[in-house]
Design a protein around this motif. Structure first.
Motif, PDB file in Angstrom:
ATOM      1  N   GLY B  99       0.857  -1.183   0.000  1.00 61.86           N
ATOM      2  CA  GLY B  99       0.000   0.000   0.000  1.00 61.86           C
ATOM      3  C   GLY B  99       0.892   1.231   0.000  1.00 61.86           C
ATOM      4  O   GLY B  99       1.655   1.446  -0.940  1.00 61.86           O
ATOM      5  N   THR B 100       0.827   1.990   1.089  1.00 60.73           N
ATOM      6  CA  THR B 100       1.727   3.140   1.197  1.00 60.73           C
ATOM      7  C   THR B 100       2.865   2.787   2.152  1.00 60.73           C
ATOM      8  O   THR B 100       2.637   2.395   3.289  1.00 60.73           O
ATOM      9  N   GLU B 122       8.449  -0.338  -7.840  1.00 59.02           N
ATOM     10  CA  GLU B 122       8.208  -1.255  -8.964  1.00 59.02           C
ATOM     11  C   GLU B 122       7.068  -2.217  -8.671  1.00 59.02           C
ATOM     12  O   GLU B 122       6.351  -2.648  -9.568  1.00 59.02           O
ATOM     13  N   LYS B 123       6.889  -2.542  -7.423  1.00 57.79           N
ATOM     14  CA  LYS B 123       5.797  -3.443  -7.016  1.00 57.79           C
ATOM     15  C   LYS B 123       4.442  -2.741  -7.036  1.00 57.79           C
ATOM     16  O   LYS B 123       3.405  -3.380  -6.862  1.00 57.79           O
ATOM     17  N   GLY B 124       4.475  -1.424  -7.163  1.00 55.50           N
ATOM     18  CA  GLY B 124       3.217  -0.695  -7.233  1.00 55.50           C
ATOM     19  C   GLY B 124       2.807   0.009  -5.952  1.00 55.50           C
ATOM     20  O   GLY B 124       1.679   0.513  -5.836  1.00 55.50           O
ATOM     21  N   ASN B 125       3.690   0.054  -4.964  1.00 53.96           N
ATOM     22  CA  ASN B 125       3.356   0.764  -3.725  1.00 53.96           C
ATOM     23  C   ASN B 125       3.409   2.269  -3.929  1.00 53.96           C
ATOM     24  O   ASN B 125       4.082   2.772  -4.830  1.00 53.96           O
ATOM     25  N   SER B 149      10.265   7.726  -5.756  1.00 50.81           N
ATOM     26  CA  SER B 149       9.346   8.029  -4.658  1.00 50.81           C
ATOM     27  C   SER B 149       8.180   8.876  -5.154  1.00 50.81           C
ATOM     28  O   SER B 149       8.342   9.704  -6.059  1.00 50.81           O
ATOM     29  N   ASP B 150       7.028   8.684  -4.547  1.00 52.52           N
ATOM     30  CA  ASP B 150       5.885   9.530  -4.860  1.00 52.52           C
ATOM     31  C   ASP B 150       5.989  10.845  -4.108  1.00 52.52           C
ATOM     32  O   ASP B 150       5.400  11.849  -4.509  1.00 52.52           O
ATOM     33  N   ARG B 151       6.722  10.799  -3.036  1.00 52.08           N
ATOM     34  CA  ARG B 151       6.843  12.015  -2.249  1.00 52.08           C
ATOM     35  C   ARG B 151       8.163  11.949  -1.479  1.00 52.08           C
ATOM     36  O   ARG B 151       8.562  10.879  -1.008  1.00 52.08           O
ATOM     37  N   ILE B 152       8.838  13.088  -1.379  1.00 50.57           N
ATOM     38  CA  ILE B 152      10.104  13.140  -0.637  1.00 50.57           C
ATOM     39  C   ILE B 152       9.942  14.104   0.522  1.00 50.57           C
ATOM     40  O   ILE B 152       9.389  15.194   0.362  1.00 50.57           O
ATOM     41  N   ILE B 153      10.410  13.702   1.674  1.00 48.49           N
ATOM     42  CA  ILE B 153      10.354  14.582   2.838  1.00 48.49           C
ATOM     43  C   ILE B 153      11.766  14.754   3.379  1.00 48.49           C
ATOM     44  O   ILE B 153      12.494  13.771   3.536  1.00 48.49           O
TER      45      ILE B 153
END
Ligand code: FAD
Ligand code: FES
Lengths: 468, 280
Positions: B99-100, B122-125, B149-153
């Protein structure tokens, strides 16, 4: 050949000089110093040259013992070493660490009179003589058969298989997990009992014979057995019994509590006693307790002593039951190791920084003999006592490492994590895979590992020859 | 012998080493490590694998260099050989569709979290990567991390980039942006991993840490790497290095890592980096 019998029986077993205890306990030099030529010849002359030598039947690799001893008596050392090496690839090692007192020497016809021939010392003498010569001969290798063998593990079992097969013209590669070959000979047995130069010399000999040596390569991690099968015609697994046991008592993970493997590896493989010149640190402990009563425990204790610690062996039975070789027990006693018999640790107590500072133990008494035939220890109630220490070495045993079985699903395993292999051939449950040494038997001896290697090599050779 | 292809300091005290080790490169998966020796007299130290090129047969490691063996490593010039690179050791990090997933990296772990984030992506998370440092100039590989990454913090102690503070704030940050986290994976110094684990405990989010005790052989032979996880003793080199952070006995791990502080040659594992992290 009747002639020697006419000689007066000479029961005077020649002593081998040793470093005196007071001196040797401060150094890592070899304890036993070896025979001089004269002593060796005298000792060899005592051999009765039995027609049916019992000693040979008790040797796991069937060395022609009277044969090599005769050559020593005749001062023909070149022939002597040849006879020896026909059956034993590592005479300098076996002459030092084999338990001859329960093998060849135990059945020498002179043993009843206390004058058994010092076979091990003569074996060592010949091997050392050869090493002192300018050139060590390399046997002629037959043309390559084009067959490839992978040997997993560079201990005595693997080295024997490699040596035997390379001499038959097969192509051999040894894969070793550590950066040095030799197995326990390199990382376990201390310098003062088996100088590493000897092990290196033997490994170097194999290299000169054309063996490919690949260190730093963990089978099951860097590559699986399955993948090796695609490239090699046959595989021999000689991965030893390197998984250390702990007692599972409170405080075992405190700082200052080591497994015997860690303690010895720091010292032998990584040369911790030369820290900081060599970079692997070893602590300067003052009071060390070694738990266990086997050869491994003796080696740890005598190592700690040489590093300057007051050292104790903590053993749950009595002196009679010690599994270590008597010679090593005596050496340890002479050097000043303190033996606490009938003592069982139940807890380690730490200081505020997480360092072990005390052992709490129970006193024991001996009861009926158990499965091993030794009288089993029974705790005496209310006998809890504490002992101050700043290090504990746990030397209570090892079993085979699960890495290879875990990544080789087809391999049949025994109850104790050992690989099951045929005693005569070393064949495992899987096609084209052989195994031998400690990985099959559990922790045993150098010579038994070599014996198993020899049998497996024979079986592998037969198999390779059967391929068209 | 293993050839060092590249060796450069990418940020102060972190060296990026690219080493030719084809056998390791062909097998490595995210979360695994190698054991290195710099020279014949050298000790064996475990180092996480941060990236690899299977075709070229090389691996990359990001090493915190603070004297001792890591200091020696920093000095090996490109083109020179080192005697031991053995691996890939340890189990790979479990990669699945969770998931996330929140991937947290600090120190050398900014490097080693990268292939984990990549595999998860790559797994879709949905992959959120949080990196922590004392100051902004200590970040590296941000471009690589951004790609996977979808988001970087960013979290910095001095507030020079992203959020100010330390990793303990991360769940509060997640909550503020209404992110639901299914799993957390942390790579880096022991103290960073402990803090992250402490922060996630009240939320009951599964938190995987990559433990880094002292090691010698890395194959389960010596037992120096033992850690207590859920009241069982485990050998980190073969049973880990990944464990459920909420089950780890951190106190014991921190103590065991200090075994050779006085012998100083274990600089990598008893980094000053940890000391400054202990100060709030
Ligand atoms: C301290 C100590 C003292 C001893 N003293 C004596 C003595 O005095 N006399 C005596 O006869 N015996 C003694 N022994 C026992 C003896 O050393 C062993 O029985 C013998 O070495 C077993 O040989 P082996 O070849 O089966 O295994 P090992 O010597 O254990 O060699 C196995 C090798 O395989 C390697 N390996 C393991 N897994 C892998 C893998 N996955 N991939 C690649 N390589 C791998 C290991 O690193 C090791 O080098 C002693 C043992 C110890 C520990
Ligand atoms: S490093 Fe030796 S057992 Fe893990």
């Amino acid at each position: 050949m009747a002639e020697p019998q006419k000689k007066k029986l000479d029961l005077n077993r020649r002593e081998m000089p040793k470093q005196p205890p007071e001196v040797r306990k401060h150094n890592f030099g070899e304890v036993a110093l070896g025979y001089s030529i004269e002593n060796a010849v005298r000792e060899a002359e005592r051999c009765l040259q039995c027609k049916k030598p019992l000693c040979v039947s008790k040797c796991p690799v069937e060395i022609d013992i009277p044969g090599f001893i005769k050559s020593v008596a005749q001062r023909d050392f070149t022939t002597g070493i040849k006879v020896l090496k026909e059956k034993n690839l590592l005479p300098a090692v076996c002459g030092r660490v084999c338990p001859q007192e329960e093998q060849c020497e135990e059945v020498c016809v002179l043993v009843k009179k206390g004058g058994q021939i010092a076979i091990g010392r003569l074996e060592r003498f010949l091997a050392d003589w050869e090493a002192s010569q300018e050139t060590v001969g390399i046997p002629e290798i037959p043309p390559s058969t084009g067959r490839k063998v992978a040997v997993v593990g560079g201990g005595p079992a693997g080295l024997t298989v490699a040596g035997d097969l390379i001499k038959l013209g097969h192509q051999v590669t040894i894969f070793e997990a550590l950066h040095k070959l030799g197995g326990v000979l390199t990382y376990g047995i201390p310098e003062f009992r088996l100088p590493k130069a000897i092990v290196n010399r033997e490994v170097d000999y194999l290299r000169r014979l054309g063996t490919e040596i690949v260190p730093d390569f963990v089978i099951g991690k860097t590559r699986t057995i399955e993948s090796l099968l695609k490239e090699y015609n046959a595989i021999f697994i000689g991965a030893g019994a390197g998984l250390p046991w702990f007692m599972n008592i409170p405080g075992e993970n405190l700082n200052g509590v080591y497994s015997a493997n860690e303690y010895l590896t720091r010292m032998n493989l990584m040369k911790g006693f030369l820290f900081p010149e060599y970079r692997t640190p070893i602590k300067e402990h003052k009071q060390v307790a070694v738990v266990g009563g086997g050869n491994v425990a003796m080696d740890c204790a005598r190592t700690a002593l040489r590093l300057g610690a007051e050292t104790r062996i903590i053993y749950r039975r009595s002196r009679e039951e010690l599994p270590a070789r008597l010679e090593e027990v005596e050496n340890a006693e002479e050097e000043g190791i303190i033996f606490e018999f009938l003592t069982l640790p139940i807890r380690y107590i730490g200081d505020e920084n997480g360092w072990v500072k005390e052992i709490e133990y129970l006193k024991m008494k001996l009861g009926e003999p158990d499965a091993s035939g030794r009288r089993s220890p029974i705790p005496i109630e209310g006998s809890q006592t504490k002992l101050s220490v700043d290090a504990v070495v746990c030397a209570i045993g090892n079993s085979p490492n699960p890495l290879i079985p875990a990544t080789t699903p087809g391999l049949t395993m025994g109850k104790k994590g050992n690989i099951v292999a045929d005693e005569q051939t070393g064949k495992t449950s899987m096609d084209r895979i052989w195994a031998g040494g400690d990985v099959v038997t559990g922790a045993a001896t150098v010579i038994l590992a070599m014996g198993a290697g020899r049998k497996a090599a024979r079986s592998i050779h037969e198999y390779l020859c059967s391929l068209s | 012998m293993f050839r060092v292809i590249e060796n450069r300091m990418i940020v102060p005290n972190i060296h990026l080493l690219e080493i030719e080790a084809p056998a390791v490169a062909s097998e490595v998966r995210p979360g695994q490590f190698v054991i290195l020796r710099v020279n014949e007299d050298g000790e064996r130290i475990p180092v996480s694998i941060a990236d690899w090129d299977r075709e070229k047969g090389t691996i990359m490691t990001t090493i915190l260099t603070i004297g001792g063996t890591t200091g020696d490593l920093a000095k090996v010039p490109a083109g020179a050989d080192i005697p031991t690179v053995v691996g890939p050791l340890g189990n790979a990090t479990a990669i699945d569709m969770f998931g996330t997933v929140l991937c947290i990296g600090g120190c050398y772990g900014i490097g080693s979290i990268y292939p984990i984030a990549r595999a998860l992506k790559e797994k879709g998370n949905r992959v959120i990567t949080a990196i922590e440092a004392r100051s902004s100039y200590l970040f590296y590989w941000e471009d690589k991390l951004e790609k996977v990454s979808d988001r970087i913090i960013h979290i910095t102690r001095d507030g020079t980039k992203g959020f100010r503070g330390h990793v303990g704030r991360i769940l509060e940050i997640m909550k503020a942006s209404s992110e639901t986290i299914d799993r957390i994976i942390i790579n880096g110094c022991t103290f960073l991993m402990k803090r992250g684990t402490d922060a996630s405990r009240p939320f009951g989010i599964k938190t995987i840490v990559s433990l880094n005790p002292i090691m010698i052989d890395g194959t389960g032979m010596c037992g120096v790497c033992r850690v207590t996880v859920g009241s069982n003793t485990k050998f980190a080199c073969v049973d880990g290095p990944d464990f459920d952070g909420h089950q780890v006995d951190w106190q014991e791990l921190l103590q065991r890592r200090k075994t050779y502080v006085r012998e100083e040659a274990v600089a990598f594992r008893t980094s000053r980096c940890e000391e400054h992290r202990t100060k709030p």
